[in-house]
Design a protein around this motif. Structure first.
Motif, mmCIF file in Angstrom:
data_model
loop_
_atom_site.group_PDB
_atom_site.id
_atom_site.type_symbol
_atom_site.label_atom_id
_atom_site.label_comp_id
_atom_site.label_asym_id
_atom_site.label_seq_id
_atom_site.Cartn_x
_atom_site.Cartn_y
_atom_site.Cartn_z
ATOM 1 N N ASP A 17 -10.913 89.982 54.459
ATOM 2 C CA ASP A 17 -10.619 89.724 55.860
ATOM 3 C C ASP A 17 -10.245 88.247 56.022
ATOM 4 O O ASP A 17 -10.783 87.389 55.319
ATOM 5 C CB ASP A 17 -11.855 90.054 56.697
ATOM 6 C CG ASP A 17 -11.547 90.250 58.150
ATOM 7 O OD1 ASP A 17 -10.696 91.098 58.465
ATOM 8 O OD2 ASP A 17 -12.160 89.557 58.982
ATOM 9 N N VAL A 18 -9.340 87.965 56.956
ATOM 10 C CA VAL A 18 -8.914 86.586 57.212
ATOM 11 C C VAL A 18 -9.971 85.880 58.060
ATOM 12 O O VAL A 18 -10.453 86.423 59.054
ATOM 13 C CB VAL A 18 -7.551 86.539 57.931
ATOM 14 C CG1 VAL A 18 -7.175 85.113 58.323
ATOM 15 C CG2 VAL A 18 -6.464 87.148 57.057
ATOM 16 N N TYR A 21 -9.115 84.711 62.230
ATOM 17 C CA TYR A 21 -7.819 85.335 62.526
ATOM 18 C C TYR A 21 -7.472 85.293 64.013
ATOM 19 O O TYR A 21 -6.342 84.955 64.377
ATOM 20 C CB TYR A 21 -7.835 86.777 62.025
ATOM 21 C CG TYR A 21 -6.536 87.511 62.204
ATOM 22 C CD1 TYR A 21 -5.406 87.169 61.460
ATOM 23 C CD2 TYR A 21 -6.429 88.550 63.117
ATOM 24 C CE1 TYR A 21 -4.225 87.857 61.613
ATOM 25 C CE2 TYR A 21 -5.242 89.247 63.264
ATOM 26 C CZ TYR A 21 -4.141 88.894 62.519
ATOM 27 O OH TYR A 21 -2.968 89.573 62.670
ATOM 28 N N SER A 22 -8.408 85.605 64.877
ATOM 29 C CA SER A 22 -8.133 85.596 66.325
ATOM 30 C C SER A 22 -7.714 84.211 66.799
ATOM 31 O O SER A 22 -6.792 84.075 67.607
ATOM 32 C CB SER A 22 -9.357 86.069 67.112
ATOM 33 O OG SER A 22 -9.648 87.402 66.787
ATOM 34 N N ILE A 25 -4.128 83.577 65.536
ATOM 35 C CA ILE A 25 -3.172 84.361 66.329
ATOM 36 C C ILE A 25 -2.987 83.727 67.704
ATOM 37 O O ILE A 25 -1.874 83.651 68.226
ATOM 38 C CB ILE A 25 -3.648 85.837 66.453
ATOM 39 C CG1 ILE A 25 -3.382 86.588 65.163
ATOM 40 C CG2 ILE A 25 -3.004 86.551 67.625
ATOM 41 C CD1 ILE A 25 -1.925 86.905 64.900
ATOM 42 N N THR A 32 1.470 83.072 62.286
ATOM 43 C CA THR A 32 0.328 83.695 61.612
ATOM 44 C C THR A 32 0.692 85.069 61.072
ATOM 45 O O THR A 32 0.350 85.412 59.935
ATOM 46 C CB THR A 32 -0.876 83.796 62.572
ATOM 47 O OG1 THR A 32 -1.241 82.476 62.992
ATOM 48 C CG2 THR A 32 -2.068 84.472 61.907
ATOM 49 N N LEU A 36 0.641 86.219 57.265
ATOM 50 C CA LEU A 36 -0.175 87.369 56.885
ATOM 51 C C LEU A 36 0.657 88.413 56.146
ATOM 52 O O LEU A 36 0.218 88.947 55.128
ATOM 53 C CB LEU A 36 -0.837 87.998 58.113
ATOM 54 C CG LEU A 36 -1.698 89.233 57.835
ATOM 55 C CD1 LEU A 36 -2.865 88.896 56.902
ATOM 56 C CD2 LEU A 36 -2.200 89.832 59.140
ATOM 57 N N ASP A 60 -5.926 92.186 60.085
ATOM 58 C CA ASP A 60 -6.023 91.203 59.002
ATOM 59 C C ASP A 60 -6.927 91.644 57.866
ATOM 60 O O ASP A 60 -7.196 90.876 56.954
ATOM 61 C CB ASP A 60 -6.531 89.881 59.569
ATOM 62 C CG ASP A 60 -7.924 89.989 60.165
ATOM 63 O OD1 ASP A 60 -8.203 90.994 60.843
ATOM 64 O OD2 ASP A 60 -8.726 89.075 59.952
ATOM 65 N N SER A 61 -7.404 92.884 57.884
ATOM 66 C CA SER A 61 -8.343 93.330 56.856
ATOM 67 C C SER A 61 -7.671 94.251 55.845
ATOM 68 O O SER A 61 -6.684 94.913 56.149
ATOM 69 C CB SER A 61 -9.539 94.040 57.481
ATOM 70 O OG SER A 61 -9.120 95.260 58.058
ATOM 71 N N LEU A 96 -4.178 80.444 56.024
ATOM 72 C CA LEU A 96 -5.016 81.643 56.107
ATOM 73 C C LEU A 96 -5.925 81.661 54.890
ATOM 74 O O LEU A 96 -5.463 81.518 53.756
ATOM 75 C CB LEU A 96 -4.160 82.916 56.103
ATOM 76 C CG LEU A 96 -3.681 83.445 57.455
ATOM 77 C CD1 LEU A 96 -2.730 82.482 58.119
ATOM 78 C CD2 LEU A 96 -3.049 84.795 57.281
ATOM 79 N N PHE A 98 -9.147 83.901 53.089
ATOM 80 C CA PHE A 98 -9.802 85.206 53.097
ATOM 81 C C PHE A 98 -11.234 85.086 52.607
ATOM 82 O O PHE A 98 -11.550 84.247 51.766
ATOM 83 C CB PHE A 98 -9.049 86.185 52.184
ATOM 84 C CG PHE A 98 -7.754 86.670 52.751
ATOM 85 C CD1 PHE A 98 -7.672 87.908 53.365
ATOM 86 C CD2 PHE A 98 -6.617 85.886 52.683
ATOM 87 C CE1 PHE A 98 -6.476 88.359 53.898
ATOM 88 C CE2 PHE A 98 -5.409 86.326 53.211
ATOM 89 C CZ PHE A 98 -5.339 87.564 53.817
#
Length: 192
Positions: A17-18, A21-22, A25, A32, A36, A60-61, A96, A98
């Protein structure tokens, strides 16, 4: 009845998962998403290269299955190193990173999908790793510790009467010939 029996198998499950991420974005949606997409191509290619398959993805997962716990961990390590190399060309706010969790366990098979505790533990390990890190269950550690040139760090933090794993970051410094550091947790004690 035999027709009602649940189909099961052992599998190494990788959940990625990033981080943030939110937030990423919210700041630059198009940039982004483009990054991704490029990183997912890298991740998907490495999963296939290590004889795994992606069976779940949302936003993003990524969640993937491997027959070999060693290949799952080898793949995770290569993902983190390659993403780190790609991030070197981006400004810090656009990078990004992970988090990855890996578990070896019994899974329930429903068509192309896998479910059950074996999958859930990998998903619970993922947020315990640091950005750019990998957190593995004890079962993965037992299979991979003597087969890969990685430094495993057992790190525990007391939380009431239970112990919750605190996972080490995978050190990715390719310019200087980096070292791999992977954490492991005792999945049977994991209470989240």
């Amino acid at each position: 009845m035999a027709a009602d029996r649940v189909q099961r198998r052992m599998a190494a499950i990788l959940a990625a998962d990033v981080v943030g991420y939110s937030r990423l974005i919210g700041r630059d949606e198009e940039g982004t998403l483009a990054t991704l997409r490029a990183y997912r191509q890298i991740i998907d290619r490495l999963i296939v290269h290590h004889e795994g398959r992606v069976f779940g993805s949302a936003g993003d997962s990524v969640i993937a299955e491997f027959a070999s716990p060693v290949e799952a961990l080898r793949c995770a390590t290569e993902i983190q190193l390659e993403i780190d190399r790609q991030n070197a060309d981006l400004p810090e706010p656009g990078r990004l990173r992970f988090r990855i969790g890996i578990n070896l366990g019994d899974v329930v098979v429903e068509g192309d999908n896998l479910m059950g505790d074996g999958v859930n533990v990998a998903a619970r390990l993922e947020p315990l790793s640091r950005p750019g890190g990998i957190c593995v269950s004890e079962a993965i550690y037992a299979q991979a510790r003597d087969r890969l040139s990685l430094d495993f760090h057992r790190s525990w933090r007391a939380q009431g009467e239970e112990y919750r794993p605190a996972c080490a970051r995978l050190s990715c410094t390719p310019r200087f010939g980096g070292t791999g550091q992977v954490a492991f947790s005792r999945s049977r004690r994991l209470r989240i």
